[in-house]
Write a protein that holds these residues in place. Structure first.
Motif, PDB file in Angstrom:
ATOM      1  N   LEU A   1      50.648  30.891  42.230  1.00 42.58           N
ATOM      2  CA  LEU A   1      51.381  31.979  42.750  1.00 42.58           C
ATOM      3  C   LEU A   1      51.299  32.921  43.895  1.00 42.58           C
ATOM      4  O   LEU A   1      52.142  33.278  44.292  1.00 42.58           O
ATOM      5  N   LYS A   2      50.059  32.887  44.321  1.00 38.78           N
ATOM      6  CA  LYS A   2      49.625  33.709  45.487  1.00 38.78           C
ATOM      7  C   LYS A   2      50.447  33.091  46.675  1.00 38.78           C
ATOM      8  O   LYS A   2      51.249  33.671  47.354  1.00 38.78           O
ATOM      9  N   GLU A   3      50.300  31.774  46.690  1.00 43.36           N
ATOM     10  CA  GLU A   3      51.040  30.887  47.809  1.00 43.36           C
ATOM     11  C   GLU A   3      52.500  31.202  47.619  1.00 43.36           C
ATOM     12  O   GLU A   3      53.209  31.298  48.742  1.00 43.36           O
TER      13      GLU A   3
ATOM     14  N   GLY B   1      63.918  32.357  45.928  1.00 44.26           N
ATOM     15  CA  GLY B   1      63.188  31.446  44.807  1.00 44.26           C
ATOM     16  C   GLY B   1      64.245  31.038  44.062  1.00 44.26           C
ATOM     17  O   GLY B   1      64.169  29.816  43.740  1.00 44.26           O
ATOM     18  N   ARG B   2      65.322  31.723  43.978  1.00 39.72           N
ATOM     19  CA  ARG B   2      66.389  31.313  42.890  1.00 39.72           C
ATOM     20  C   ARG B   2      67.300  30.272  43.545  1.00 39.72           C
ATOM     21  O   ARG B   2      67.787  29.542  42.613  1.00 39.72           O
TER      22      ARG B   2
ATOM     23  N   ARG C   1      55.526  39.587  42.649  1.00 33.39           N
ATOM     24  CA  ARG C   1      54.825  39.865  41.567  1.00 33.39           C
ATOM     25  C   ARG C   1      54.827  41.426  41.454  1.00 33.39           C
ATOM     26  O   ARG C   1      54.900  42.254  42.633  1.00 33.39           O
ATOM     27  N   THR C   2      54.972  41.961  40.052  1.00 35.88           N
ATOM     28  CA  THR C   2      55.173  43.337  39.900  1.00 35.88           C
ATOM     29  C   THR C   2      54.127  43.801  39.120  1.00 35.88           C
ATOM     30  O   THR C   2      53.671  43.011  38.016  1.00 35.88           O
ATOM     31  N   VAL C   3      53.304  44.627  39.517  1.00 31.66           N
ATOM     32  CA  VAL C   3      52.012  45.105  38.689  1.00 31.66           C
ATOM     33  C   VAL C   3      52.580  46.599  37.906  1.00 31.66           C
ATOM     34  O   VAL C   3      52.926  47.341  38.851  1.00 31.66           O
ATOM     35  N   HIS C   4      52.443  46.342  36.416  1.00 28.27           N
ATOM     36  CA  HIS C   4      52.682  47.791  35.701  1.00 28.27           C
ATOM     37  C   HIS C   4      51.488  48.690  35.516  1.00 28.27           C
ATOM     38  O   HIS C   4      50.778  47.834  34.750  1.00 28.27           O
ATOM     39  N   THR C   5      51.166  49.544  35.984  1.00 30.31           N
ATOM     40  CA  THR C   5      50.002  50.452  35.832  1.00 30.31           C
ATOM     41  C   THR C   5      50.249  51.677  35.089  1.00 30.31           C
ATOM     42  O   THR C   5      49.573  52.477  34.908  1.00 30.31           O
ATOM     43  N   THR C   6      51.291  51.840  34.284  1.00 29.86           N
ATOM     44  CA  THR C   6      51.791  53.054  33.513  1.00 29.86           C
ATOM     45  C   THR C   6      50.917  53.303  32.376  1.00 29.86           C
ATOM     46  O   THR C   6      50.507  54.289  32.067  1.00 29.86           O
TER      47      THR C   6
ATOM     48  N   GLU D   1      53.610  34.582  48.803  1.00 29.56           N
ATOM     49  CA  GLU D   1      53.446  34.518  50.383  1.00 29.56           C
ATOM     50  C   GLU D   1      54.449  33.663  51.087  1.00 29.56           C
ATOM     51  O   GLU D   1      55.097  34.191  52.130  1.00 29.56           O
ATOM     52  N   ASP D   2      55.159  32.831  50.309  1.00 29.13           N
ATOM     53  CA  ASP D   2      56.065  31.899  51.065  1.00 29.13           C
ATOM     54  C   ASP D   2      57.468  32.418  50.514  1.00 29.13           C
ATOM     55  O   ASP D   2      58.556  32.065  51.085  1.00 29.13           O
TER      56      ASP D   2
END
Length: 115
Positions: free
Chosen positions: A57-59, A87-88, A68-73, A62-63
């Motif tokens: 996922l990280k690679e 990507g689509r 990636r979305t982080v939800h910190t609510t 980066e490509d």
């Protein structure tokens, strides 16, 4: 000859494989046609180790294939993954690969294991 980030690719196929090559990238990408939480993706990709999934996922992030979305609510922390517009563009290719695999399995009488 194609060149990206000072790395050269002899043909368009090798350039494509830079993005989707390897054992798991295409599998992960096809699961991300729909946005998924990390936990959902982990359940759908059980055979992939957590470390490998995270690295892939990280690679792909980066490509520029995956966002990636982080939800910190509120706890617990939630992370979503989805395909970027770049990507689509792989969706028709991924669907073709999946269809080819299905037809190959049917034509060769492979056994489908359902878990």
């Amino acid at each position: 000859m194609y060149s990206i980030d000072n790395k050269q690719y002899p043909c368009s196929t090798s350039l494509t494989m830079k993005y989707i090559g390897g054992k798991w990238k295409a599998v992960i990408l096809i699961h991300l046609i729909e946005k998924k939480r990390y936990s959902e993706l982990r359940k759908q990709c059980k055979v992939i180790t957590e470390r490998t999934l995270s690295l892939q996922l990280k690679e792909m992030e980066e490509d520029g294939l995956v966002k990636r979305t982080v939800h910190t609510t509120k706890p617990p922390l939630k992370v979503d993954y989805e395909l970027t517009p770049f990507g689509r563009t792989l969706i028709p290719l991924l669907k073709s690969i999946a269809e080819w695999g299905k037809k190959t399995a049917e034509n060769n009488n492979f056994i489908q294991v359902v878990e």
